[in-house]
Design a protein around this motif. Structure first.
Motif, PDB file in Angstrom:
ATOM      1  N   VAL A 139      37.220 -17.200  25.782  1.00 39.66           N
ATOM      2  CA  VAL A 139      36.391 -17.007  24.598  1.00 39.66           C
ATOM      3  C   VAL A 139      35.450 -18.199  24.468  1.00 39.66           C
ATOM      4  O   VAL A 139      35.883 -19.351  24.486  1.00 39.66           O
ATOM      5  CB  VAL A 139      37.269 -16.879  23.338  1.00 39.66           C
ATOM      6  CG1 VAL A 139      36.406 -16.646  22.111  1.00 39.66           C
ATOM      7  CG2 VAL A 139      38.272 -15.752  23.515  1.00 39.66           C
ATOM      8  N   LYS A 195      38.098 -13.827  31.143  1.00 37.22           N
ATOM      9  CA  LYS A 195      36.993 -14.520  30.482  1.00 37.22           C
ATOM     10  C   LYS A 195      37.510 -15.294  29.277  1.00 37.22           C
ATOM     11  O   LYS A 195      38.124 -14.734  28.383  1.00 37.22           O
ATOM     12  CB  LYS A 195      35.930 -13.502  30.032  1.00 37.22           C
ATOM     13  CG  LYS A 195      35.218 -12.805  31.178  1.00 37.22           C
ATOM     14  CD  LYS A 195      34.172 -11.845  30.651  1.00 37.22           C
ATOM     15  CE  LYS A 195      33.432 -11.151  31.791  1.00 37.22           C
ATOM     16  NZ  LYS A 195      32.432 -10.180  31.272  1.00 37.22           N
ATOM     17  N   ASP A 197      40.052 -21.191  20.534  1.00 35.39           N
ATOM     18  CA  ASP A 197      40.652 -20.505  21.683  1.00 35.39           C
ATOM     19  C   ASP A 197      41.824 -21.372  22.144  1.00 35.39           C
ATOM     20  O   ASP A 197      41.624 -22.480  22.649  1.00 35.39           O
ATOM     21  CB  ASP A 197      39.624 -20.344  22.807  1.00 35.39           C
ATOM     22  CG  ASP A 197      40.240 -19.708  24.048  1.00 35.39           C
ATOM     23  OD1 ASP A 197      41.247 -18.996  23.908  1.00 35.39           O
ATOM     24  OD2 ASP A 197      39.720 -19.943  25.156  1.00 35.39           O
ATOM     25  N   ALA A 228      34.175 -16.292  17.020  1.00 36.97           N
ATOM     26  CA  ALA A 228      34.181 -15.447  18.219  1.00 36.97           C
ATOM     27  C   ALA A 228      35.418 -14.559  18.270  1.00 36.97           C
ATOM     28  O   ALA A 228      35.352 -13.413  18.722  1.00 36.97           O
ATOM     29  CB  ALA A 228      34.098 -16.325  19.475  1.00 36.97           C
ATOM     30  N   ASN A 229      36.567 -15.082  17.815  1.00 36.66           N
ATOM     31  CA  ASN A 229      37.783 -14.261  17.810  1.00 36.66           C
ATOM     32  C   ASN A 229      37.631 -13.066  16.880  1.00 36.66           C
ATOM     33  O   ASN A 229      38.054 -11.945  17.212  1.00 36.66           O
ATOM     34  CB  ASN A 229      38.990 -15.106  17.379  1.00 36.66           C
ATOM     35  CG  ASN A 229      39.470 -16.037  18.478  1.00 36.66           C
ATOM     36  OD1 ASN A 229      39.478 -15.682  19.652  1.00 36.66           O
ATOM     37  ND2 ASN A 229      39.871 -17.247  18.094  1.00 36.66           N
ATOM     38  N   THR A 287      28.042 -17.366  16.692  1.00 34.39           N
ATOM     39  CA  THR A 287      29.471 -17.347  16.350  1.00 34.39           C
ATOM     40  C   THR A 287      30.045 -18.731  16.134  1.00 34.39           C
ATOM     41  O   THR A 287      31.010 -18.901  15.388  1.00 34.39           O
ATOM     42  CB  THR A 287      30.267 -16.641  17.460  1.00 34.39           C
ATOM     43  OG1 THR A 287      30.085 -17.346  18.702  1.00 34.39           O
ATOM     44  CG2 THR A 287      29.812 -15.204  17.624  1.00 34.39           C
ATOM     45  N   ASP A 332      36.085  -5.443  22.336  1.00 30.52           N
ATOM     46  CA  ASP A 332      36.151  -6.237  23.562  1.00 30.52           C
ATOM     47  C   ASP A 332      36.875  -5.491  24.687  1.00 30.52           C
ATOM     48  O   ASP A 332      37.697  -6.043  25.402  1.00 30.52           O
ATOM     49  CB  ASP A 332      36.834  -7.572  23.286  1.00 30.52           C
ATOM     50  CG  ASP A 332      36.617  -8.567  24.420  1.00 30.52           C
ATOM     51  OD1 ASP A 332      35.638  -8.384  25.168  1.00 30.52           O
ATOM     52  OD2 ASP A 332      37.416  -9.497  24.559  1.00 30.52           O
ATOM     53  N   ARG A 342      39.230  -5.789  33.808  1.00 27.01           N
ATOM     54  CA  ARG A 342      38.881  -6.521  32.591  1.00 27.01           C
ATOM     55  C   ARG A 342      39.823  -7.693  32.372  1.00 27.01           C
ATOM     56  O   ARG A 342      39.391  -8.811  32.039  1.00 27.01           O
ATOM     57  CB  ARG A 342      38.934  -5.576  31.378  1.00 27.01           C
ATOM     58  CG  ARG A 342      38.790  -6.287  30.048  1.00 27.01           C
ATOM     59  CD  ARG A 342      38.899  -5.307  28.887  1.00 27.01           C
ATOM     60  NE  ARG A 342      40.137  -4.555  28.899  1.00 27.01           N
ATOM     61  CZ  ARG A 342      41.299  -5.033  28.456  1.00 27.01           C
ATOM     62  NH1 ARG A 342      41.376  -6.266  27.981  1.00 27.01           N
ATOM     63  NH2 ARG A 342      42.378  -4.280  28.468  1.00 27.01           N
ATOM     64  N   TYR A 356      43.390 -15.764  18.688  1.00 25.15           N
ATOM     65  CA  TYR A 356      43.143 -14.342  18.427  1.00 25.15           C
ATOM     66  C   TYR A 356      44.175 -13.803  17.445  1.00 25.15           C
ATOM     67  O   TYR A 356      43.844 -13.057  16.517  1.00 25.15           O
ATOM     68  CB  TYR A 356      43.213 -13.594  19.754  1.00 25.15           C
ATOM     69  CG  TYR A 356      42.826 -12.135  19.712  1.00 25.15           C
ATOM     70  CD1 TYR A 356      41.539 -11.737  20.029  1.00 25.15           C
ATOM     71  CD2 TYR A 356      43.751 -11.157  19.390  1.00 25.15           C
ATOM     72  CE1 TYR A 356      41.188 -10.393  20.014  1.00 25.15           C
ATOM     73  CE2 TYR A 356      43.419  -9.818  19.365  1.00 25.15           C
ATOM     74  CZ  TYR A 356      42.133  -9.443  19.685  1.00 25.15           C
ATOM     75  OH  TYR A 356      41.787  -8.120  19.659  1.00 25.15           O
ATOM     76  N   GLU A 385      47.546 -15.659  23.184  1.00 26.04           N
ATOM     77  CA  GLU A 385      46.239 -15.751  22.533  1.00 26.04           C
ATOM     78  C   GLU A 385      46.458 -16.112  21.071  1.00 26.04           C
ATOM     79  O   GLU A 385      46.289 -15.299  20.161  1.00 26.04           O
ATOM     80  CB  GLU A 385      45.481 -14.434  22.669  1.00 26.04           C
ATOM     81  CG  GLU A 385      45.163 -14.068  24.114  1.00 26.04           C
ATOM     82  CD  GLU A 385      44.419 -12.751  24.229  1.00 26.04           C
ATOM     83  OE1 GLU A 385      44.550 -11.898  23.319  1.00 26.04           O
ATOM     84  OE2 GLU A 385      43.703 -12.573  25.216  1.00 26.04           O
ATOM     85  N   SER A 444      34.772 -11.621  15.890  1.00 26.84           N
ATOM     86  CA  SER A 444      33.801 -10.672  16.438  1.00 26.84           C
ATOM     87  C   SER A 444      34.402  -9.906  17.607  1.00 26.84           C
ATOM     88  O   SER A 444      34.123  -8.717  17.799  1.00 26.84           O
ATOM     89  CB  SER A 444      32.536 -11.415  16.885  1.00 26.84           C
ATOM     90  OG  SER A 444      32.830 -12.356  17.903  1.00 26.84           O
ATOM     91  N   ARG A 445      35.243 -10.586  18.383  1.00 33.32           N
ATOM     92  CA  ARG A 445      35.915  -9.913  19.500  1.00 33.32           C
ATOM     93  C   ARG A 445      36.862  -8.833  18.992  1.00 33.32           C
ATOM     94  O   ARG A 445      36.949  -7.743  19.571  1.00 33.32           O
ATOM     95  CB  ARG A 445      36.680 -10.947  20.309  1.00 33.32           C
ATOM     96  CG  ARG A 445      37.477 -10.393  21.473  1.00 33.32           C
ATOM     97  CD  ARG A 445      38.289 -11.490  22.129  1.00 33.32           C
ATOM     98  NE  ARG A 445      39.288 -10.950  23.023  1.00 33.32           N
ATOM     99  CZ  ARG A 445      40.372 -11.591  23.405  1.00 33.32           C
ATOM    100  NH1 ARG A 445      40.593 -12.820  22.961  1.00 33.32           N
ATOM    101  NH2 ARG A 445      41.244 -11.031  24.218  1.00 33.32           N
TER     102      ARG A 445
END
Length: 768
Positions: free
Chosen positions: A435, A433, A512, A525-526, A441, A534, A428, A735, A732, A528-529
């Motif tokens: 964001v 990946k 991001d 997006a942050n 989003t 995630d 992972r 985030y 991050e 929701s992640r």
């Protein structure tokens, strides 16, 4: 006359200082001055300064200005410089632990064209060191020195066990190594008093390679995990078995707390027979005596082998900041540092192992100043070494170490499960990946939230206007202006130093941004992640840990502070001022100081377990136990009762004595007087301490950071500690800012509920 002489003397001194300063300014260096940032203490600073002066002697047009910093401060400062793009050094010292992160994000200059131009052959360096400085086939830094661990053994303990010394040329096999560690381990009365081995910080990666496997598909640019194989599982089982089954080595996380010293200097305690150590361990081992005063007799040997002979090497290097205005001059310094002359200075000054083979095999390194032999054991190990896994995020290494050290080596999972978890989590993270914003989003949800916020603000403004019309007094425009002018200094400070950063952080939470490159808009997006997980559990785990801490610590703060205040409020208590000072004094200490004190108290041989032993209770290893680490931190709240105590004491002294007299006349006993007189009268103070305790409990950081750093196995991963990791370790920042605003929302909701609920039990004097 005396005043005149004093005045003339003072004027002469000031003039002399200005003259010297003007002369100094006029003699500025006419060439190029390079700024070189690196980490290290006084010894390493002196060694690097020596190399810089040697370079300047051969390059008179270039001067090196060194900037040494402690390890932790160094990386934080370099990241902040990368983010702000100001005050960046020309040359930055790098380590293979983080080099991939800086190269992948374009902070370091690609040195491949310079290598080709000057015909520098990287095959002259140890392979592991050259690989550690590369990313995707390009070289981004020049290797300068390497670190590799070998076996360091206590000869006296080998003699007592009747064992021959290990051969400095031929490694022991795994079984020979295990058998020797068993014979060197001493147990008395059911307790281990001497460990045969300290695995210390020896990389599990080396054991996997020795078994014929690999942790990842490519150590210098990995794409996927391959540790979940028969070879990988067997290596992890052998590695953890030395700790869990054979009990010949303490767990790395527990070693120092168990009283067996720091892993890299375990031999100094006299109760460890073998340690995995590097060149940095040699000066202390060679010069400092054992606890009984005898000198330590120790030797060096290669680490054991299985199917293959393999090792893990860490490499330090120097890179050029991509925006340096003096790239050519900086390259000349890097080339000198990695040349035969510079590498000779590396070997003789004790910085580390020279990475240039010819310099490493010379007397400059082999003739160690303390007479330790044979030093070529390090070089033999370096020849068969591979670099540590180079991943452009610290999250990968932290996650792997958590699985291996906090779960596998503590016996909570077996090797098969560890390999599966390492593969799942590692793949992972390696996928890396970025964001990305979707239509929902990035556009729809942000617009909906903005409209909702505007509507809420409009409703608040309308409501405030309606209330103001009902007030009997309406200030004039001039009076309003005068009021705002009086509070303008505070308003300016609020906007510039509080509200401004808050707004910037809010904007960052919708982007991001990894500090090294420009932020990109990702909307919510942050958020929701975070809420979706995630593939991670840190958010929910940290929230649960923080909630559990708050629910258990706040009652201690409230009840303990009130109890202390009531005891000190009793009339006629002698030395009340002394007791008040003693109880309040710990509240003034910083969290770091208190954490260091309590960490030593919670050690297996610390004062807490010593007191428990006096009543026949065997205390646990508090900070290394998943079940006891958090309760141990909760109990620390008894240290900070003084803050609440002072507030409660002031409230108690404001309760009229007539109320107690009236209640006593009505037949109320002590409990009824406390229930119906004391509590209602001090209820505003209870509410204040309750809300402040809630806010403080959700912002705990220093104590878990110092004592456990979130371990073991995230048992003490507090919310703010997780936020810190995401921002300054995993880079991050978007985030982390989203985490911060979620924390604000959580604290706001809880505080709002507490305030609304207080209407039923908080009583204010004069209120209807």
């Amino acid at each position: 006359m005396k005043r005149l002489v004093f005045g003339l003397t003072l004027i002469a001194c000031v003039g002399l200082i200005l003259l010297v300063r003007q002369r100094h300014v006029g003699e500025e260096f006419p060439g190029v001055t390079l700024t070189f940032s690196f980490w290290g203490g006084k010894a390493e600073q002196a060694s690097i300064d020596n190399i810089c002066r040697a370079f300047e002697a051969t390059h008179p047009g270039i001067r090196i200005s060194t900037e040494p910093l402690p390890w932790g401060d160094y990386w934080l400062k370099m990241k902040s410089r990368s983010a702000s793009d100001s005050g960046s050094p020309d040359i930055i010292r790098m380590t293979s632990l983080f080099g991939a992160e800086w190269a992948a994000n374009g902070v370091l200059l690609d040195l491949t064209p310079y290598l080709q131009r000057d015909n520098i052959d990287t095959r002259a360096y140890f392979p592991a060191s050259a690989a550690a400085c590369s990313w995707q086939g390009r070289l981004y830094s020049m290797p300068t020195d390497a670190a590799v661990r070998v076996l360091m053994y206590n000869k006296d303990l080998f003699d007592c066990a009747g064992l021959p010394y290990p051969d400095p040329r031929t490694p022991l096999t795994w079984e020979q190594f295990r058998a020797a560690a068993r014979r060197l381990t001493v147990v008395r009365d059911g307790h281990i008093v001497q460990y045969g081995l300290s695995l210390g910080y020896m990389e599990y990666q080396a054991f996997v390679a020795q078994a014929g496997g690999s942790v990842v598909d490519n150590v210098s640019n990995p794409r996927r995990m391959v540790v979940d194989s028969s070879e990988g599982v067997r290596a992890l089982d052998f590695y953890s078995g030395l700790i869990v089954r054979d009990k010949v080595s303490p767990a790395t996380r527990q070693q120092q707390n168990l009283g067996f010293g720091a892993p890299d200097w375990a031999l100094q305690g006299g109760n460890v027979a073998i340690q995995f150590g590097g060149t940095w361990s040699l000066p202390d081992l060679a010069t400092k005596p054992l606890p009984d005063g005898r000198p330590l007799r120790f030797g060096l040997a290669p680490i054991p082998r299985d199917r293959n002979r393999s090792q893990v090497a860490f490499t330090n290097s120097c890179g050029i900041w991509v925006k340096s205005p003096h790239k050519e001059e900086a390259w000349q310094f890097l080339k000198f540092f990695a040349s035969a002359e510079g590498q000779g200075l590396v070997g003789s000054r004790g910085i580390g192992i020279p990475v240039l083979r010819a310099a490493a095999r010379s007397d400059a390194f082999l003739n160690e100043p303390h007479g330790v032999a044979p030093m070529d054991v390090f070089l033999d190990e370096l020849e068969c070494a591979e670099t540590n896994v180079c991943v452009p995020t610290e999250e990968w290494r932290n996650t792997m170490e958590k699985i291996v050290y906090d779960q596998l080596c503590l016996g909570t999972i077996d090797a098969t499960e560890a390999a599966k978890r390492m593969t799942a989590d590692g793949d992972r993270i390696l996928a890396m990946k970025r964001v990305e914003a979707t239509t929902a989003t990035g556009v729809v949800v942000p617009i909906a939230l903005s409209l909702a916020l505007v509507a809420a603000l409009a409703w608040l403004v309308v409501r405030a206007r309606r209330r103001s019309r009902q007030e009997p007094f309406h200030p004039t425009r001039g009076e309003n202006l005068a009021g705002y002018l009086f509070i303008s200094p505070w308003l300016i400070g609020l906007v510039l130093f509080a509200l401004g950063p808050v707004i910037l952080a809010l904007g960052t939470s919708f982007a991001d941004w990894n500090l090294h490159r420009e932020p990109t808009w990702v909307g919510v997006a942050n958020y929701s992640r975070i809420l979706a997980g995630d593939g991670q559990h840190e958010f929910w785990q940290s929230l649960w840990v923080t909630l559990a801490y708050a629910l258990t610590s706040i009652p201690i703060q409230i009840a303990g502070g009130l109890a202390c205040a009531m005891l000190l409020n009793v009339k006629g208590v002698r030395f009340a001022g002394v007791f008040r000072t003693v109880l309040y004094l710990p509240y003034l200490f910083t969290g770091v100081a208190i954490a260091l004190v309590w960490r030593s108290m919670y050690a297996p041989d610390g004062i807490v377990n010593h007191v428990l032993a006096q009543v026949g209770v065997t205390g646990p290893n508090w900070l290394m136990s998943e079940g006891w680490a958090l309760p141990a931190m909760v109990l620390m709240n008894f240290t900070w009762l003084g803050g609440n105590m002072i507030i409660f004491l002031a409230a108690l002294q404001g309760v009229p004595q007539s109320l107690y007299d009236a209640a006593q006349v009505d037949g109320a006993g002590p409990w009824l007087r406390f229930r119906h007189v004391t509590l209602p009268m001090i209820s505003p103070a209870v509410l204040f301490n309750f809300i402040m305790g809630t806010i403080w409990s959700f912002q705990v950081f220093a104590v878990p950071r110092i004592m456990t750093d979130g371990g073991p196995n995230d048992a003490t991963l507090f919310y703010v500690l997780n936020l810190y990791r995401r921002a300054f370790q995993y880079n991050e920042m978007g985030y982390a800012c989203a985490l911060a605003f979620l924390l604000f929302v959580i604290i706001f909701i809880i505080s709002f509920i507490e305030l609304r609920g207080s209407r039923r039990w908080v009583h204010y004097e004069g209120a209807k």
